[in-house]
Every structure is written in C-alpha cells, then in structure tokens.
Design an enzyme around this catalytic site. Structure first.
Site, PDB file in Angstrom:
ATOM      1  N   LYS A 114       0.871  -1.175   0.000  1.00 27.75           N
ATOM      2  CA  LYS A 114       0.000   0.000   0.000  1.00 27.75           C
ATOM      3  C   LYS A 114       0.910   1.226   0.000  1.00 27.75           C
ATOM      4  O   LYS A 114       1.501   1.591   1.014  1.00 27.75           O
ATOM      5  CB  LYS A 114      -0.916  -0.003   1.216  1.00 27.75           C
ATOM      6  CG  LYS A 114      -1.961   1.108   1.134  1.00 27.75           C
ATOM      7  CD  LYS A 114      -3.031   0.934   2.201  1.00 27.75           C
ATOM      8  CE  LYS A 114      -4.172   1.906   1.987  1.00 27.75           C
ATOM      9  NZ  LYS A 114      -3.755   3.316   1.959  1.00 27.75           N
ATOM     10  N   CYS A 405      29.499  31.115  14.446  1.00 27.31           N
ATOM     11  CA  CYS A 405      30.461  32.207  14.224  1.00 27.31           C
ATOM     12  C   CYS A 405      30.215  33.429  15.092  1.00 27.31           C
ATOM     13  O   CYS A 405      31.013  34.356  15.102  1.00 27.31           O
ATOM     14  CB  CYS A 405      30.486  32.612  12.755  1.00 27.31           C
ATOM     15  SG  CYS A 405      29.038  33.573  12.266  1.00 27.31           S
ATOM     16  N   CYS A 420      21.870  33.200  10.148  1.00 25.19           N
ATOM     17  CA  CYS A 420      23.165  33.839  10.288  1.00 25.19           C
ATOM     18  C   CYS A 420      23.455  34.459   8.929  1.00 25.19           C
ATOM     19  O   CYS A 420      23.360  33.796   7.905  1.00 25.19           O
ATOM     20  CB  CYS A 420      24.230  32.797  10.628  1.00 25.19           C
ATOM     21  SG  CYS A 420      25.888  33.437  10.415  1.00 25.19           S
TER      22      CYS A 420
HETATM   23  S1  IVH Z   1      -6.383  -0.238  -4.966  1.00 26.25           S
HETATM   24  C1  IVH Z   1     -10.980   0.465  -5.002  1.00 26.25           C
HETATM   25  N1  IVH Z   1      -3.807  -0.653  -4.596  1.00 26.25           N
HETATM   26  O1  IVH Z   1      -4.955   3.404  -1.057  1.00 26.25           O
HETATM   27  C2  IVH Z   1      -9.543   0.219  -5.144  1.00 26.25           C
HETATM   28  N2  IVH Z   1      -4.779   1.300  -3.693  1.00 26.25           N
HETATM   29  O2  IVH Z   1      -7.761   3.416   0.492  1.00 26.25           O
HETATM   30  C3  IVH Z   1      -8.695   1.195  -4.435  1.00 26.25           C
HETATM   31  N3  IVH Z   1      -3.216   2.745  -2.518  1.00 26.25           N
HETATM   32  O3  IVH Z   1      -7.017   5.615  -2.796  1.00 26.25           O
HETATM   33  C4  IVH Z   1      -7.309   1.280  -4.869  1.00 26.25           C
HETATM   34  N4  IVH Z   1      -1.435   1.499  -2.839  1.00 26.25           N
HETATM   35  O4  IVH Z   1      -4.509   5.886  -3.082  1.00 26.25           O
HETATM   36  C5  IVH Z   1      -4.862   0.153  -4.371  1.00 26.25           C
HETATM   37  N5  IVH Z   1      -1.546  -1.121  -4.337  1.00 26.25           N
HETATM   38  C6  IVH Z   1      -2.591  -0.329  -4.125  1.00 26.25           C
HETATM   39  C7  IVH Z   1      -2.472   0.875  -3.415  1.00 26.25           C
HETATM   40  C8  IVH Z   1      -3.598   1.665  -3.209  1.00 26.25           C
HETATM   41  C9  IVH Z   1      -1.911   2.624  -2.308  1.00 26.25           C
HETATM   42  C10 IVH Z   1      -4.060   3.855  -2.022  1.00 26.25           C
HETATM   43  C11 IVH Z   1      -4.899   4.532  -3.071  1.00 26.25           C
HETATM   44  C12 IVH Z   1      -6.308   4.430  -2.621  1.00 26.25           C
HETATM   45  C13 IVH Z   1      -6.168   4.101  -1.172  1.00 26.25           C
HETATM   46  C14 IVH Z   1      -7.312   3.188  -0.784  1.00 26.25           C
END
Ligand code: IVH
Length: 673
Positions: A114, A405, A420
C-alpha cells in the site's frame, strides 16, 4: 541527410526507450551526459522547427506551462477507497467474508504494497496520454495532465492494442526527494511539508509545472481499465500487461493462495518497510479473479474483494533532554531535539527535528518534558506532542547570535527561520564555496566538492575571497594534485575574475537572490556599488524585487563580514560593474507595494499585476507592514484580515482602475495641454 521530422521521431523513440530503462526499470544503458546530449539535440530541433513540436515529446518532461487553476473532471468510473484491516484478526475476518460470499469456490489473492501517495487516473487515446486526473472525491477529480507529463516513469506514448484505455495507480515522492525538498524549504523559511504524501499531493497540483518537474515524482500503476473494466481476466495478468506496456509496476507483489501467505506477506513488509526508498503504510490484498471480484461487488464506499492491511504507527514516549541549534547551508538556524534514546519500530531514536522556533511554541515544548515522538519511514523523527510538563522544565529560547560564528542572526518579517547572515560563517563555508565556484555561477572548473573540502579542512579557505589568494605551492600540497591540474585550477580562478557582475551577485549567497534575481539586479543597477548604496525603496524599483528580497539585500550588505568580503573581492580584481540594461517602469504607483487577494470582478490576477507594474507599482504575495495597498475581490480570505489587522489600505478593483485611469488622463492631459 535525414529529413528533420524523421530525425525528431527517431530521437524521441530513443529517449523514450532510455526513459523507460532509467525511470521504470532502473537499468540505464547510457550515461546521464549522453542522455542529456540526446535531449539537447531534440530540443534544438524542436525549437528550430516548432511545426513538429508535440505535447508528449520527452522534452516536455521539464514542464513550463503555468496555469491559473485546475479544471474539475468526472472519472470514467468512481475511484473508491479501501476498507481497512487494523490487525491480523480483521484480516482473517475479511478472508472469512470472501470465502462465505464465494460459497466454497477456490480463490486466490494478489498482495501488493500500500503505497503512501495519492491515486491518479491516466487516460490514453491512440496510445497517447490525453488526460490525468487526481482522485478528488472519487467521482470528480482535477485535471493535472500537464503536471503528470513531468513524471518520468509515466509513459506519454504507449504501444497499445486498445484505442482507449485507462491506468490507475499511485503518485509518490521518494523519501530522499522529500527530505531534500523540506531542507530547501526550511532554508528558504517556507512552511514544511508534513510527509512525502502531502508533499507529493502539493507537487502534483502546482500551477507552475516546471516546479512539479523539478521535484521528481514517481508513478506506480495498479489498475488497467478498458471501457471502465479490468482489461484481462485476473488482476495478476493486468499487472503483467501494465509492465509489458512500459508502466512501472511495483515489484514487491505476490500471488497468495490463501490467508496464511497473505498474513506472512503483511508481516514481512511491516518489518521491511524501512528498506524501501519510499513510504508504504500497509499491504493491499485483492481477489485475483476479476470475475470473482465482479460477483463479490462493492459496498457504497469500497470493494468487497479487496482490503488494506494497515501497519501500526511507530510512536514512543521519551524525555526531551536538550535542544541544540544547528546552522544550515544558507545560514538558517534549526533547533534539534536531543532525546533520551528510545526504540521505535526497531530503531533507536535519540534526535528529532523541531524545524523552527514557531514549532517549539506551537508544541509548548520545554527541556525536561516527556514527549511523544513518531517515525514515519526514514524521515527524521518528529515530536508529535508533549505528554507531561514537569515542574522545573527549562524553557528554550533561540539564540540571538550564530552558535557557530557569533554573528548576529535575524528573523526577517514573514520568515519562520532565523539566519546567520555571515557569508563566511564556517557552517556555511563549504556550501558557499561550492556554490560560488559552480558552473552557473563563477564557473571555476575543477573546484568541486572534493577540492573545496580539502581547502576548508586545511584552512586554506575561510572565506570566498580566499579563492583568489590560493598559490601553486598550496594547491600542490593537496591530495591527488599534480602540477598540471594545480596550474589549470589557478588559470580557471584567474578567468573567473572576468565573469559578468550578475554571476558575482548570485555567488555571494544573499538569501532570495538566485541567478535570475541577480541578473535583474545587475541589469537594473549596473554594478555592485550601486546595489550596496541603494535603499529598500530603490531596490524595489527592480522587477520582481519586493520587500522580502530588498530587505534581505540590505541586511546582507549591512553585515560587516560581508562588506569585508566585498572589499576583498574588489581588491582581487573581480568585475564589479556592468551595463544598465533595464529601465524601471515609473508611474503614478511608483513606491507602492500591492497585494492582490480574492477574485476580482473583471481582471485576472495576471492582468491586474501587469497594470500595476506598468504604472510603477510592485505586486507581492503576502501582506506585511511593508504592504501599501491590498486589492481585494470576492472571497478574499486571510490576507484581507491581515491587512485590516495591520491597518493597511484596502481597495476594490474599481478603486484600482480609477487610480490608473486618473493617472493616465493626467499624463495625457499634461502632454496635450
Ligand atoms: S487499490 C478500489 N492498490 O490506497 C480500489 N490502492 O484506500 C482502491 N493505494 O485511494 C485502490 N497502494 O490511493 C490500491 N496497491 C494499491 C495501493 C492503493 C496505495 C491507495 C490509493 C487508494 C487508497 C485506498
């Protein structure tokens, strides 16, 4: 010879290939210099033949378009968010629901990181990037196409089998890019970004796309949609196809046959997250089969076929034992918390940044307090809040003199940092010297960081002016320095004496006076002496010079060490005088400093600014004691409040137009009478 359009196309294809190798695969085949060479050649051809220019040429990665605002656009299908699992129990619970809903069918997951950035949708038509939209509220986002073009890992041209498709993924800023940016902002006295995610979000939405380009965002793709639906029958295949199309897909992804493998992946990355160059805040699990995804369906907010396993925040309590003050490259004083060592997420922490004195006041922090600290990635730990304030705690005050300094430090109006101002302060010296000698300043070839380090360490340079006192014998005593290179360096030092005065001005290290402002100052005042003698009002007659810059220049030349530096450079024979090339606009508004706020009924900001400047006035961005007039339109916010607070005159657009017209008629009237 090859026809121009052919050569342009060939260069673009070649550059795109190298972009992919470098930014997506992290496996460059040519040096940066060779890459720059190809880019320069393409740029030259496009400049000479604008009829062949296109918005998706690799030359456009540097940005340049400046807009007034962003247009709202509806997503092709909603961009929803994910449900969270805050621990393994909730992950198990998610898996149980999936199994139940699929009534005993076999299924598997894809587990991804994530990524802690912001999501963006990129639409392609006939293989070309046509529209990039931020997530926004999930239904409607903002058109950030021009900014997205500067993200080098996002292809602008793709060889695709579909006339239209869409890619969704995450825009990220690496930790190093984030830290560099915040260090620069701290030095410039600007407000700091809280974390790489906020900073990526701010960067993607910059009105000046050249700024977006300079901050090096990254894009990882995780959805490939055709007609709003995943293009291929399993998520895994979609990821593979994205990779084959040239998108950057995060390599840390597995196909997990079941909950056990999924949970193991979550545990692994909770441990390993620090090793990544960017931040992650969890793991996302998605049911692999698109057909099963379809049957699992969605709740109002999120899909039933995916879950975000969130890592726990890394916080701990400890005691603030002391506050020390460090001096940065441009002289900014930064308070640093010295903590009783404490283990947070497997790492021992004993320092935390406090940014500036306002931050200390905001936290109501004193030495001896028990504080809550937080680590987010490799970012230097920060103090979140004070947990207890014991009797006998010692309040902290920022020093009035530089801890390195001893020169006086000043906090300019509207700035958060104290600085500074001594350009020869040892804390600033290395940076001052390398900056002074750099290619775009005095261009002293051979005097890079390695040489500067030795000069400082051996005490051969305690000020910029010492560069002009170096002897052959001194240079020969340095490591890896032969007769030939030493003589060359001396010749280069000699040659630098003839650089135009604008270069010298930008080399002095006056806060807020970079190359561009230095050029304007040189063109307006002609030389160093006129600049040293100018008062603030005179300084402000120069284009783009407002109260902040003029005050900074005055302060710089008021500091005795700096005046001595100037005299030594004069004695060394540097070029102090050039030609005056700019006459400043003078008119009825000369000497007045304006701030524009809110939406004006008929004029755009830019039009109002041009009119004011043409009449000799100056437009700046923030209200201070030095502001003469605030021109306020609809929905004027804090700037108007501040103007009222400071008792500054407030005009409507009508009042502004009146003064301009009155002034004009009296001018013309005078001429015809
Ligand atoms: S899937 C409906 N995959 O997490 C599907 N999201 O709370 C949603 N994010 O808004 C997205 N890494 O900004 C997905 N590998 C990943 C992700 C990811 C980060 C973020 C994304 C999304 C939020 C979901």
């Amino acid at each position: 010879m090859r026809a121009v359009p052919d050569e342009i196309e060939a260069l673009r294809a070649e550059l795109r290939r190298h972009e992919h190798l470098y930014y997506v695969l992290d496996a460059p085949e040519i040096s940066d210099a060779e890459y720059d060479g190809l880019m320069r050649r393409l740029k030259a051809l496009e400049d000479a033949h604008p009829e062949f220019d296109t918005p998706d040429s690799p030359t456009k990665r540097v940005g340049g378009a400046v807009r007034e605002g962003f247009v709202k656009v509806r997503h092709s299908s909603p961009m929803l968010s994910l449900d969270n699992a805050l621990n393994e129990g909730e992950l198990t619970e998610f898996d149980r629901r999936v199994r139940e809903l699929l009534a005993g069918e076999a299924y598997s997951y894809v587990a991804e990181l994530k990524l802690d950035g912001l999501s963006m949708a990129a639409q392609y038509e006939d293989g070309r990037l046509t529209l990039a939209i931020t997530r926004g509220d999930g239904q409607v986002g903002e058109d950030v196409t021009e900014n997205a073009r500067t993200i080098r890992s996002l292809p602008m041209v793709v060889n695709s089998p579909w006339p239209k498709f869409e890619v969704r993924g995450e825009v990220l800023m690496s930790r190093t890019a984030f830290e560099r940016l915040n260090a620069e902002r701290a030095e410039a006295g600007l407000e700091l970004y809280k974390n790489p995610r906020n900073s990526a979000a701010g960067t993607l939405r910059m009105l000046d796309t050249a700024l977006t380009a300079s901050r090096r965002l990254d894009f990882f793709a995780y959805f490939l949609l055709v007609d709003g639906q995943p293009a291929l029958p399993s998520h895994w295949e979609n990821l593979e196809r994205l990779r084959a199309l040239g998108f950057k897909v995060n390599p840390n992804v597995i196909r997990a046959p079941g909950l056990d493998e999924l949970a193991a992946f979550c545990r692994t990355w909770a441990e390993r997250r620090e090793q990544l160059p960017y931040e992650i805040d969890g793991v996302v699990a998605k049911v692999d089969s698109i057909e099963q995804q379809r049957r699992l369906g969605w709740t109002a907010k999120s899909p039933r076929w995916a879950i975000a396993f969130k890592f726990t925040a890394r916080q701990a309590e400890t005691v603030l034992e002391n506050i020390e003050v460090q001096v940065g490259r441009t002289g900014a004083l930064t308070p640093v918390a010295r903590l009783r060592p404490v283990v947070v997420g497997g790492v021992t922490v004993s320092n935390a940044t406090l940014h500036n004195e306002d931050e200390i006041a905001r936290l109501d922090l004193a030495i001896g307090d028990t504080v809550l600290i937080e680590r987010s990635g490799d970012v230097i730990p920060k103090v979140v809040e004070v947990k207890s304030r014991p009797a006998g705690r010692r309040p902290f005050h920022m020093p009035d003199t530089c801890p390195v300094c001893g020169s006086t430090v000043v906090r300019a109006e509207g700035e958060v940092a104290r600085r500074c101002l001594n350009a020869s302060c040892p804390a600033r010296l290395r940076e001052s010297l390398t900056h002074f000698a750099s290619r775009s300043v005095m261009d002293i070839d051979g005097m890079g960081e390695a040489l500067v380090d030795q000069l400082v360490d051996k005490g051969l340079a305690t000020s910029i002016a010492d560069i002009y006192q170096l002897t052959l014998a001194q240079l020969l005593e340095l490591d890896r320095m032969g007769d030939k290179s030493a003589s060359k360096i001396l010749a280069n030092v000699e040659a630098s004496k003839h650089r135009p005065v604008a270069r010298l001005l930008s080399g002095l290290g006056i806060p807020f006076v970079g190359e561009r402002t230095a050029q304007i100052l040189a063109d307006t005042f002609g030389g160093v002496d006129a600049l040293v003698q100018a008062d603030e009002a005179q300084l402000q007659t120069a284009e783009e010079v407002g109260p902040k810059v003029s005050e900074s220049i005055r302060r710089f030349f008021a500091e005795p060490h700096n005046r001595e530096l100037v005299e030594r450079l004069r004695a060394a024979g540097l070029q102090f005088q050039g030609e005056i090339r700019k006459t400043t606009a003078t008119g009825p508004l000369t000497g007045l400093v304006f701030v524009l706020t809110g939406t004006l009924p008929t004029l755009s900001r830019e039009e109002a600014k041009q009119k004011i400047e043409a009449a000799g006035g100056k437009v700046t961005g923030s209200v201070s004691k030095k502001t003469s007039v605030v021109v306020a339109g609809e929905d004027a916010g804090s700037k108007l409040d501040k103007a009222r607070e400071l008792g500054i005159e407030v005009w409507s657009e009508a009042r502004l137009l009146e003064s301009l017209a009155a002034a004009q008629s009296s001018l013309f009237g005078g001429a015809s009478a």
